[in-house]
Design a protein around this motif. Structure first.
Motif, PDB file in Angstrom:
ATOM      1  N   SER A  45      93.795  14.578  20.774  1.00 55.28           N
ATOM      2  CA  SER A  45      95.260  14.613  20.812  1.00 55.28           C
ATOM      3  C   SER A  45      95.808  13.923  22.074  1.00 55.28           C
ATOM      4  CB  SER A  45      95.748  16.057  20.754  1.00 55.28           C
ATOM      5  OG  SER A  45      95.234  16.814  21.853  1.00 55.28           O
ATOM      6  N   SER A  46      95.127  14.125  23.208  1.00 59.65           N
ATOM      7  CA  SER A  46      95.582  13.482  24.441  1.00 59.65           C
ATOM      8  C   SER A  46      95.364  11.971  24.370  1.00 59.65           C
ATOM      9  CB  SER A  46      94.824  14.065  25.643  1.00 59.65           C
ATOM     10  OG  SER A  46      95.255  13.478  26.838  1.00 59.65           O
ATOM     11  N   LEU A  47      94.280  11.542  23.722  1.00 60.77           N
ATOM     12  CA  LEU A  47      94.004  10.115  23.596  1.00 60.77           C
ATOM     13  C   LEU A  47      95.080   9.431  22.749  1.00 60.77           C
ATOM     14  CD1 LEU A  47      92.187   7.665  24.027  1.00 60.77           C
ATOM     15  CD2 LEU A  47      90.883   8.383  21.995  1.00 60.77           C
ATOM     16  N   ILE A  48      95.508  10.089  21.686  1.00 60.15           N
ATOM     17  CA  ILE A  48      96.566   9.522  20.844  1.00 60.15           C
ATOM     18  C   ILE A  48      97.846   9.350  21.645  1.00 60.15           C
ATOM     19  CG2 ILE A  48      98.058   9.986  18.855  1.00 60.15           C
ATOM     20  CD1 ILE A  48      95.654  11.395  17.554  1.00 60.15           C
ATOM     21  N   ALA A  49      98.175  10.351  22.489  1.00 63.81           N
ATOM     22  CA  ALA A  49      99.386  10.261  23.308  1.00 63.81           C
ATOM     23  C   ALA A  49      99.299   9.104  24.300  1.00 63.81           C
ATOM     24  CB  ALA A  49      99.612  11.574  24.037  1.00 63.81           C
ATOM     25  N   HIS A  50      98.151   8.929  24.933  1.00 67.72           N
ATOM     26  CA  HIS A  50      97.989   7.858  25.915  1.00 67.72           C
ATOM     27  C   HIS A  50      97.976   6.485  25.258  1.00 67.72           C
ATOM     28  CE1 HIS A  50      96.927  11.048  28.763  1.00 67.72           C
ATOM     29  NE2 HIS A  50      97.081  10.142  29.724  1.00 67.72           N
ATOM     30  N   LEU A  51      97.473   6.390  24.039  1.00 65.40           N
ATOM     31  CA  LEU A  51      97.487   5.111  23.340  1.00 65.40           C
ATOM     32  C   LEU A  51      98.882   4.777  22.823  1.00 65.40           C
ATOM     33  CD1 LEU A  51      94.132   5.328  21.342  1.00 65.40           C
ATOM     34  CD2 LEU A  51      94.613   3.964  23.388  1.00 65.40           C
ATOM     35  N   THR A  52      99.688   5.813  22.570  1.00 60.77           N
ATOM     36  CA  THR A  52     101.045   5.591  22.068  1.00 60.77           C
ATOM     37  C   THR A  52     101.984   5.191  23.201  1.00 60.77           C
ATOM     38  OG1 THR A  52     100.667   7.263  20.353  1.00 60.77           O
ATOM     39  CG2 THR A  52     102.968   6.629  20.817  1.00 60.77           C
ATOM     40  N   VAL A  53     101.929   5.923  24.326  1.00 62.23           N
ATOM     41  CA  VAL A  53     102.781   5.635  25.487  1.00 62.23           C
ATOM     42  C   VAL A  53     101.860   5.324  26.668  1.00 62.23           C
ATOM     43  CG1 VAL A  53     104.545   6.491  27.061  1.00 62.23           C
ATOM     44  CG2 VAL A  53     104.574   7.191  24.646  1.00 62.23           C
ATOM     45  N   GLN A  54     101.999   4.137  27.201  1.00 56.16           N
ATOM     46  CA  GLN A  54     101.134   3.730  28.301  1.00 56.16           C
ATOM     47  C   GLN A  54     101.449   4.538  29.550  1.00 56.16           C
ATOM     48  OE1 GLN A  54     101.153  -0.451  28.996  1.00 56.16           O
ATOM     49  NE2 GLN A  54      99.454  -0.408  30.456  1.00 56.16           N
ATOM     50  N   GLY A  55     100.449   5.057  30.211  1.00 56.75           N
ATOM     51  CA  GLY A  55     100.644   5.910  31.368  1.00 56.75           C
ATOM     52  C   GLY A  55     101.089   5.149  32.604  1.00 56.75           C
ATOM     53  N   LYS A  56     101.626   5.916  33.568  1.00 53.41           N
ATOM     54  CA  LYS A  56     102.077   5.344  34.836  1.00 53.41           C
ATOM     55  C   LYS A  56     101.404   6.065  35.994  1.00 53.41           C
ATOM     56  CE  LYS A  56     106.689   3.933  33.256  1.00 53.41           C
ATOM     57  NZ  LYS A  56     108.154   4.047  33.510  1.00 53.41           N
ATOM     58  N   SER A  57     101.377   5.397  37.124  1.00 54.95           N
ATOM     59  CA  SER A  57     100.834   6.025  38.330  1.00 54.95           C
ATOM     60  C   SER A  57     101.745   7.165  38.775  1.00 54.95           C
ATOM     61  CB  SER A  57     100.693   4.991  39.449  1.00 54.95           C
ATOM     62  OG  SER A  57     101.962   4.417  39.756  1.00 54.95           O
ATOM     63  N   SER A  58     101.205   8.094  39.504  1.00 53.84           N
ATOM     64  CA  SER A  58     101.983   9.265  39.930  1.00 53.84           C
ATOM     65  C   SER A  58     103.047   8.866  40.942  1.00 53.84           C
ATOM     66  CB  SER A  58     101.057  10.316  40.539  1.00 53.84           C
ATOM     67  OG  SER A  58     100.366   9.772  41.661  1.00 53.84           O
ATOM     68  N   SER A  59     104.176   9.559  40.917  1.00 57.99           N
ATOM     69  CA  SER A  59     105.281   9.307  41.853  1.00 57.99           C
ATOM     70  C   SER A  59     105.059  10.091  43.142  1.00 57.99           C
ATOM     71  CB  SER A  59     106.609   9.701  41.223  1.00 57.99           C
ATOM     72  OG  SER A  59     106.612  11.082  40.874  1.00 57.99           O
ATOM     73  N   LEU A  60     105.669   9.599  44.225  1.00 58.45           N
ATOM     74  CA  LEU A  60     105.569  10.252  45.531  1.00 58.45           C
ATOM     75  C   LEU A  60     106.871  10.998  45.794  1.00 58.45           C
ATOM     76  CD1 LEU A  60     103.928   7.355  47.581  1.00 58.45           C
ATOM     77  CD2 LEU A  60     102.815   9.184  46.294  1.00 58.45           C
ATOM     78  N   ASP A  61     106.801  12.322  45.759  1.00 52.65           N
ATOM     79  CA  ASP A  61     108.008  13.136  45.891  1.00 52.65           C
ATOM     80  C   ASP A  61     108.021  13.987  47.155  1.00 52.65           C
ATOM     81  OD1 ASP A  61     109.618  12.652  43.425  1.00 52.65           O
ATOM     82  OD2 ASP A  61     107.779  13.319  42.434  1.00 52.65           O
ATOM     83  N   TYR A  62     106.892  14.406  47.612  1.00 52.55           N
ATOM     84  CA  TYR A  62     106.816  15.314  48.746  1.00 52.55           C
ATOM     85  C   TYR A  62     106.081  14.657  49.916  1.00 52.55           C
ATOM     86  CZ  TYR A  62     108.146  19.118  45.581  1.00 52.55           C
ATOM     87  OH  TYR A  62     108.816  19.911  44.695  1.00 52.55           O
ATOM     88  N   PHE A  63     106.215  15.288  51.078  1.00 48.91           N
ATOM     89  CA  PHE A  63     105.434  14.856  52.227  1.00 48.91           C
ATOM     90  C   PHE A  63     103.937  14.986  51.939  1.00 48.91           C
ATOM     91  CE2 PHE A  63     109.112  16.077  55.265  1.00 48.91           C
ATOM     92  CZ  PHE A  63     109.730  14.869  55.002  1.00 48.91           C
ATOM     93  N   GLU A  64     103.558  16.007  51.179  1.00 49.66           N
ATOM     94  CA  GLU A  64     102.152  16.189  50.821  1.00 49.66           C
ATOM     95  C   GLU A  64     101.616  14.995  50.051  1.00 49.66           C
ATOM     96  OE1 GLU A  64     104.503  18.335  50.467  1.00 49.66           O
ATOM     97  OE2 GLU A  64     103.917  20.307  51.277  1.00 49.66           O
ATOM     98  N   ASP A  65     102.470  14.386  49.203  1.00 46.60           N
ATOM     99  CA  ASP A  65     102.031  13.225  48.434  1.00 46.60           C
ATOM    100  C   ASP A  65     101.717  12.042  49.345  1.00 46.60           C
ATOM    101  OD1 ASP A  65     102.477  14.731  46.161  1.00 46.60           O
ATOM    102  OD2 ASP A  65     104.534  14.032  45.929  1.00 46.60           O
ATOM    103  N   LEU A  66     102.518  11.859  50.392  1.00 42.46           N
ATOM    104  CA  LEU A  66     102.268  10.759  51.326  1.00 42.46           C
ATOM    105  C   LEU A  66     100.962  10.985  52.075  1.00 42.46           C
ATOM    106  CD1 LEU A  66     105.825  10.230  52.894  1.00 42.46           C
ATOM    107  CD2 LEU A  66     104.831   9.116  50.904  1.00 42.46           C
TER     108      LEU A  66
END
Length: 562
Positions: A442-463
């Motif tokens: 089921s997850s593979l079908i979702a990823h093949l349908t909508v191409q994934g993106k890299s994670s966004s940087l929202d917090y200081f922890e992300d940096l």
């Protein structure tokens, strides 16, 4: 705002001779007048009586009046106070105005000796009367020094000031009033007393400047202290500012540091314009030369707060309060604080050929591999023990391991189990493989349908977690309250952000952001305007991502007032 009263008693003996009255009677009259003011306007206040001589009938009668009505107060000899060491003077001033629970204060200043005015006002300055702008000042004395006293520099921040002067008959002539330069308000009622005139300090009545009015009223019970902030009468206010759109924006009239600037449409300008129309004042807008809100060093501030502290300007535009700043300026809360945001490149599309492995994270893939090996080992051990106990055929280790892997791929080989325990283990493994395969599919079908993106940087922890990542903020922002947040924060992540913080202008930082591996930390409303106006095309496309997660740094925004 607390109510503070100052009653200044002036050189009365000279006028008493003009009226041919005994000095004792003059003292009684003044004491009664002061008593009326206290009774009607200062009831329950903490009163302080400051004198330069304790040997006057005026002083004695004021004390006699207060002994009956005043609940708490102090008596201070200004000359004696100046003769003490600095520690004694500091302790005296510290307790002079009561404590933080005092909601009403009164100051009575006896200047019976005419040459003691300088001493009295020096004491008022050292006692920091200028910090108590709500002070209600009632001056009692001769007419000669009315204007000098009511417009004295020590009373520069005083809102309400009255002067009770002994009645000089020559003052009834308009010509003499003109010579004194005093403005007059003459109601229909009879005069206050046959021997006393009443003057009032008005803040803006002289074309927006402070002046003195002569008031003739019947009683002291009402109308003495009026609201003087409903009409500034064209008074020109000096405002210091820094550019911080959308709150403040301006254009320099000439290339001069700290000169007058031309305001542009912004929130603060809209509010100030609305106030000026209603309250009738004009403004001179000055740019802060270093674009600094205010940094503290040894109790002295730079920037806008420093100009307010030194009383070089009337108020500042948007600034954040801190513990140190609130000690030297008043603060008017105007806006909720702007939150900080992280500006980075927009998340990019992930490679399509990696869609097969993206349904599960790296940790889950490792856990599956470990599970296959662990199941194969357990299967082989169980069958080996069964063979040693009951006999029969054996199961090779590679056979058990390949069966576990084949079942996970939904292509299992022949069942290798030779015992009931082995069959039970195979059954539960098949159930586990069914769950895993269904989730992966089921997850593979979702990823093949909508191409994934890299994670966004929202917090200081992300940096911090990116590794080899860099970040910066603007030099005008990395001062004052915002700098204190990073420098004094106890969180280890914020400390790491502080240690790695670079300082550069927004445009330079955004160019580095587009190059990759870099982020800009800035106030969200401010940077959103810059990105929208300079780095966004007509279709709304921009390369930058401004984090949706808000990082609260300041308590509020508002105006600073000297």
């Amino acid at each position: 705002m607390v109510a503070v009263a100052a009653i200044v008693v002036g050189a009365v003996p000279v006028v008493s001779q003009d009226l041919n009255l005994p000095v004792e009677q003059v003292g009684v009259d003044v004491g009664m007048m002061v008593g009326q003011v206290v009774e009607h306007h200062l009831t329950g206040c903490h009163l302080v009586l400051i004198t330069t001589t304790q040997h006057s009938h005026t002083f004695s009668n004021i004390i006699r009046q207060f002994s009956e009505d005043v609940e708490a107060g102090m008596v201070v000899d200004a000359g004696w106070a100046f003769s003490q060491n600095q520690l004694t003077q500091d302790n005296l001033v510290q307790g002079l105005w009561g404590d933080s629970r005092t909601t009403c204060r009164g100051l009575i200043l006896d200047l019976t000796i005419s040459n003691s005015i300088d001493v009295a006002f020096r004491f008022l300055e050292s006692a920091k009367l200028w910090k108590h702008s709500e002070t209600r000042v009632v001056v009692v004395g001769g007419t000669a020094g009315v204007k000098d006293v009511l417009l004295h520099h020590s009373l520069r921040n005083t809102v309400h000031a009255l002067y009770l002067a002994l009645h000089d008959l020559t003052l009834h002539t308009s010509a003499h009033l003109g010579k004194l330069g005093l403005r007059t308000v003459l109601p229909q009622e009879d005069s206050l007393s046959e021997r006393v005139l009443l003057y009032r300090r008005c803040l803006y009545c002289n074309n927006g400047q402070a002046d003195v009015q002569l008031i003739l009223q019947k009683t002291l019970s009402q109308g003495l202290f009026q609201d003087q902030f409903q009409n500034f009468r064209g008074h020109r206010l000096r405002i210091v500012t820094v550019p911080y759109f959308p709150y403040m924006d301006y254009v320099r009239r000439r290339d001069v540091r700290g000169g007058i600037v031309e305001p542009r449409d912004s929130l603060d300008i809209r509010i100030i314009t609305s106030f000026s129309h209603v309250l009738n004042f004009t403004i001179d807008l000055f740019a802060e030369p270093d674009r600094s809100f205010g940094d503290e060093r040894d109790g002295n501030f730079s920037g806008m707060i420093g100009q307010l502290q030194r009383e070089e300007t009337d108020f500042s535009t948007i600034v954040a309060p801190t513990t140190g700043r609130l000690k030297v300026v008043e603060y008017l809360r105007a806006y909720p604080s702007d939150v900080m945001a992280v500006t980075s490149l927009k998340p990019s599309l992930l490679p399509a050929h990696l869609s097969l492995i993206r349904p599960f994270s790296g940790d889950l893939w490792f856990a599956l591999l470990w599970s296959v090996v662990a199941w194969g080992v357990l299967m082989w051990v169980l069958q080996r023990v069964w063979q040693l106990v009951a006999g029969g055929r054996s199961v090779k280790f590679n056979t058990a391991l390949l069966y576990g892997w084949g079942a996970l791929l939904e292509q299992p080989p022949r069942d290798p189990s030779v015992s009931a325990s082995g069959q039970m283990l195979v059954g539960w493994w098949l159930v586990f493989c069914l769950v895993i395969a269904t989730g992966f599919r089921s997850s593979l079908i979702a990823h093949l349908t909508v191409q994934g993106k890299s994670s966004s940087l929202d917090y200081f922890e992300d940096l911090v977690s990116q590794g080899n990542w860099r970040w910066a903020t603007e030099p005008w922002l990395y001062k004052g309250a915002a700098y204190e947040y990073f420098a004094k924060h106890t969180d280890p992540v914020v400390n790491q952000i502080f240690k790695g913080m670079e300082v550069m202008e927004a445009d330079e930082a955004l160019q580095k952001v587009m190059a990759g591996g870099f982020s800009l930390i800035d106030f969200k409303n401010y940077i959103s305007v810059i990105v929208a106006s300079r780095y966004t095309d007509s279709l709304g496309n921009t390369p930058f991502y401004i984090s949706n997660k808000e990082i609260s740094v300041l308590a509020a925004f508002g105006w600073g007032v000297r």
